[in-house]
Scaffold this motif. Sequence first.
Motif, PDB file in Angstrom:
ATOM      1  N   THR A  19       0.838  -1.194   0.000  1.00 14.29           N
ATOM      2  CA  THR A  19       0.000   0.000   0.000  1.00 14.29           C
ATOM      3  C   THR A  19       0.874   1.245   0.000  1.00 14.29           C
ATOM      4  O   THR A  19       1.715   1.425   0.882  1.00 14.29           O
ATOM      5  N   LEU A 143      -3.584   1.008  10.955  1.00 10.04           N
ATOM      6  CA  LEU A 143      -4.160  -0.319  10.703  1.00 10.04           C
ATOM      7  C   LEU A 143      -5.661  -0.313  10.950  1.00 10.04           C
ATOM      8  O   LEU A 143      -6.416  -0.983  10.240  1.00 10.04           O
ATOM      9  N   CYS A 146      -7.302   1.319   7.951  1.00 15.63           N
ATOM     10  CA  CYS A 146      -7.110   0.575   6.699  1.00 15.63           C
ATOM     11  C   CYS A 146      -7.133  -0.922   6.965  1.00 15.63           C
ATOM     12  O   CYS A 146      -6.081  -1.582   6.983  1.00 15.63           O
ATOM     13  N   LEU A 149      -4.428  -3.844   5.904  1.00 11.56           N
ATOM     14  CA  LEU A 149      -3.074  -3.330   5.690  1.00 11.56           C
ATOM     15  C   LEU A 149      -2.037  -4.275   6.298  1.00 11.56           C
ATOM     16  O   LEU A 149      -0.983  -4.509   5.721  1.00 11.56           O
ATOM     17  N   ALA A 155      -4.343  -2.131   0.570  1.00 12.97           N
ATOM     18  CA  ALA A 155      -5.415  -1.749   1.482  1.00 12.97           C
ATOM     19  C   ALA A 155      -5.899  -0.349   1.128  1.00 12.97           C
ATOM     20  O   ALA A 155      -5.154   0.461   0.587  1.00 12.97           O
TER      21      ALA A 155
END
Length: 164
Positions: A19, A143, A146, A149, A155
């Motif tokens: 990402t 985290l 997203c 992730l 993500a």
Amino acid sequence: MTALQNANRHATAIVLGSTGILICGPSGAGKSELALALLHAAHRDGLFSALISDDQVLISSAGGRVIAATPPAIAGLIEIRGSGLASVEHLDCAVMDFALTPVSAENAVRLPPFDSRFDLGAGIFLPQAFLRWPAPDPLSKLLALCPGLETGRPARLSPAGKDP
């Protein structure tokens, strides 16, 4: 949408897993420090992490995606304010999935709009999230914003209660 080609932006770009994250904000907002904290926390947790570029990011667009690249003169270097430059693992370029803006505690909005977009110019936008900084454990907060992730797969920002 007009294409961008190597537009130099004042930002920091990193990759966590697969990402791409463009950290944006004014000078002194803590972009480099936040990037370094995220990179090290991800690495510590076994998640791939790499710097794309710090302070100057070359932004291009292709096929509806935003690509961040590093100017060769600063490849692999990140500023540690008050200490100097440090070398870190880096990639020359990567696709950016969203923009992340560090905000101070006194300027943080309790619930910012989730549909915020960061304007890169030429009609190019990235979804935008905000993260209070400095603050402990920024990776845990990212985290939570997203989901997925931590798996290393791409993500996206996800509003509460919605699938990413």
